[in-house]
Scaffold this motif. Structure first.
Motif, short mmCIF file in Angstrom:
data_model
loop_
_atom_site.label_atom_id
_atom_site.label_comp_id
_atom_site.label_asym_id
_atom_site.label_seq_id
_atom_site.Cartn_x
_atom_site.Cartn_y
_atom_site.Cartn_z
N PHE A 89 -6.66 35.24 51.78
CA PHE A 89 -5.25 33.61 51.46
C PHE A 89 -4.00 34.28 50.75
O PHE A 89 -3.07 34.95 51.46
CB PHE A 89 -4.94 32.39 51.66
N THR A 90 -4.16 34.64 49.18
CA THR A 90 -3.35 35.99 48.53
C THR A 90 -2.92 36.72 49.06
O THR A 90 -2.28 36.82 49.19
CB THR A 90 -3.87 35.46 47.36
N ALA A 91 -4.42 37.59 49.52
CA ALA A 91 -3.76 38.41 50.47
C ALA A 91 -2.36 38.77 51.45
O ALA A 91 -1.44 39.22 52.12
CB ALA A 91 -5.20 39.48 51.11
N PHE A 92 -3.44 37.91 52.48
CA PHE A 92 -2.07 37.66 53.51
C PHE A 92 -0.57 37.33 53.50
O PHE A 92 0.17 38.12 53.88
CB PHE A 92 -2.20 36.40 54.24
N VAL A 93 -0.69 36.66 52.05
CA VAL A 93 1.41 36.08 51.97
C VAL A 93 2.18 37.28 51.02
O VAL A 93 2.45 37.98 51.58
CB VAL A 93 0.29 35.02 50.10
N LEU A 94 0.99 38.49 50.65
CA LEU A 94 1.47 39.12 50.20
C LEU A 94 1.34 40.28 51.20
O LEU A 94 3.20 41.18 51.20
CB LEU A 94 0.00 40.25 49.33
N LEU A 150 -21.03 47.81 46.97
CA LEU A 150 -20.89 47.02 48.00
C LEU A 150 -21.28 48.14 49.51
O LEU A 150 -22.44 47.21 50.23
CB LEU A 150 -20.26 46.42 48.75
N ALA A 151 -21.36 49.33 49.72
CA ALA A 151 -21.77 49.96 50.55
C ALA A 151 -23.23 49.52 50.67
O ALA A 151 -24.53 50.09 51.27
CB ALA A 151 -21.15 51.15 50.88
N ALA A 152 -23.85 49.89 49.39
CA ALA A 152 -25.31 50.16 49.08
C ALA A 152 -25.96 48.41 48.36
O ALA A 152 -27.11 48.60 48.59
CB ALA A 152 -25.38 51.13 47.42
N THR A 209 -20.28 48.68 56.65
CA THR A 209 -19.99 49.00 55.08
C THR A 209 -20.14 50.37 54.53
O THR A 209 -19.09 50.84 54.52
CB THR A 209 -20.61 48.08 54.08
N LEU A 210 -21.08 50.48 54.61
CA LEU A 210 -21.18 52.09 54.83
C LEU A 210 -19.59 53.01 55.64
O LEU A 210 -20.03 54.06 54.98
CB LEU A 210 -22.98 52.38 54.85
N GLY A 211 -19.86 52.57 56.87
CA GLY A 211 -18.99 53.16 57.90
C GLY A 211 -17.62 53.40 57.15
O GLY A 211 -16.55 54.27 57.28
N GLY A 212 -17.56 52.10 56.73
CA GLY A 212 -16.21 52.04 56.38
C GLY A 212 -15.29 52.47 55.00
O GLY A 212 -14.30 53.36 54.83
N SER A 228 -7.59 52.56 57.35
CA SER A 228 -9.24 52.87 57.28
C SER A 228 -9.75 52.06 55.73
O SER A 228 -10.78 51.29 56.00
CB SER A 228 -9.48 54.53 57.16
N GLN A 229 -8.45 51.81 54.64
CA GLN A 229 -8.86 50.78 53.50
C GLN A 229 -9.22 49.58 54.27
O GLN A 229 -10.32 48.58 53.81
CB GLN A 229 -7.78 50.88 52.53
N ARG A 230 -8.19 49.43 54.94
CA ARG A 230 -8.35 47.69 56.12
C ARG A 230 -9.65 47.25 56.44
O ARG A 230 -10.40 46.24 56.29
CB ARG A 230 -7.50 47.08 56.05
N LEU A 231 -10.10 48.92 56.92
CA LEU A 231 -10.99 48.38 57.86
C LEU A 231 -12.92 47.85 56.83
O LEU A 231 -13.18 47.54 57.56
CB LEU A 231 -11.02 49.42 58.51
N ALA A 232 -12.42 48.89 55.50
CA ALA A 232 -14.11 49.03 54.60
C ALA A 232 -13.53 48.23 53.92
O ALA A 232 -14.78 46.58 53.87
CB ALA A 232 -13.37 49.96 53.73
N LEU A 233 -12.09 47.29 53.43
CA LEU A 233 -12.25 45.26 53.13
C LEU A 233 -12.92 44.95 53.90
O LEU A 233 -13.96 44.54 53.30
CB LEU A 233 -11.22 45.42 52.21
N ALA A 234 -12.33 44.80 55.35
CA ALA A 234 -13.16 43.54 56.26
C ALA A 234 -14.35 43.85 55.89
O ALA A 234 -15.24 43.20 56.41
CB ALA A 234 -12.15 44.53 57.51
N ALA A 235 -14.65 45.02 56.66
CA ALA A 235 -16.58 45.01 56.83
C ALA A 235 -17.20 44.84 54.96
O ALA A 235 -18.32 44.18 55.39
CB ALA A 235 -17.21 46.32 56.65
#
Length: 213
Positions: free
Chosen positions: A28-33, A132-134, A156-159, A178-185
């Motif tokens: 939620f805080t990230a969304f507000v940012l 986290l990828a591992a 997560t590995l692909g991200g 690409s960073q947001r896709l990795a964080l979403a995973a």
């Protein structure tokens, strides 16, 4: 019934609540940012949002909340009776500690030049992403083979590979996207692990005692 007599599911429930609330607050805080910063989420990394007015506080609160939720998830796994290897626990702590360090040491930009803080930030982010990828590969078999966890572990590995390519070659891929896709995973993996832990394991039936005649 006291805590000592609680089932593993009951012991894990408070930790799962903390994990879900903390991670939810971080999102939620990230969304507000994103709403208040006015920056481009496709090309701008999350680290650059610290340059926006109030961005350091919002970004730090978001990252630290997710770190707290991750530690609570680790506690929930232990409370639920999952036998975690030392590698799994180290990766959980490396992810969480990397996030906290990245929040405390913002990235360096010409508008806010601090090369020492910037280097710490970059290394902390790299440790967090790689950990986290591992992580998914080291979970106990019952969790590791969960279909959703298996898919998100691969994501997560692909991200992290995608983000690495876009970071090293920014003209090839939009680094912000690409960073947001990795964080979403990453967040998806944490939430899915929490949901898997929330499903109480069936209690094995006690064998009937034979009554001697």
């Amino acid at each position: 019934m006291g805590i000592s007599g609680a089932t593993p599911g009951e012991r894990a429930r408070p930790w799962l609540l903390v994990a879900n609330v903390a991670i939810g607050w971080g999102l939620f805080t990230a969304f507000v940012l994103h709403v208040v910063s006015g920056r481009n989420p496709v090309w701008d990394t999350l680290s650059s949002y610290a340059l926006a007015e109030g961005g350091v506080g919002l970004l730090g609160a978001s990252i630290i909340a997710i770190a707290v939720g991750s530690v609570a998830l680790l506690a929930a796994l232990k409370a639920a009776g999952h036998r975690l290897s030392r590698t799994t626990q180290v990766l959980f702590w490396a992810w969480s500690t990397g996030l906290v360090a990245a929040a405390l040491f913002p990235a360096s930009y010409p508008e806010r030049f601090d090369p020492v803080s910037g280097q710490i930030h970059e290394y902390s982010c790299a440790i967090a992403f790689l950990s986290l990828a591992a992580l998914g590969w080291t979970l106990p078999a019952r969790l590791r083979t969960h279909p959703a966890i298996m898919r998100l572990t691969l994501l997560t590995l692909g991200g992290v590979l995608l983000f690495g390519v876009s970071y090293l070659m920014p003209g090839v891929l939009p680094v912000g996207l690409s960073q947001r896709l990795a964080l979403a995973a990453d967040i998806g993996l944490l939430i899915t692990i929490a949901r898997a832990v929330a499903v109480a394991a069936p209690v094995p039936a006690k064998p009937r005692e034979r009554v001697s005649s």
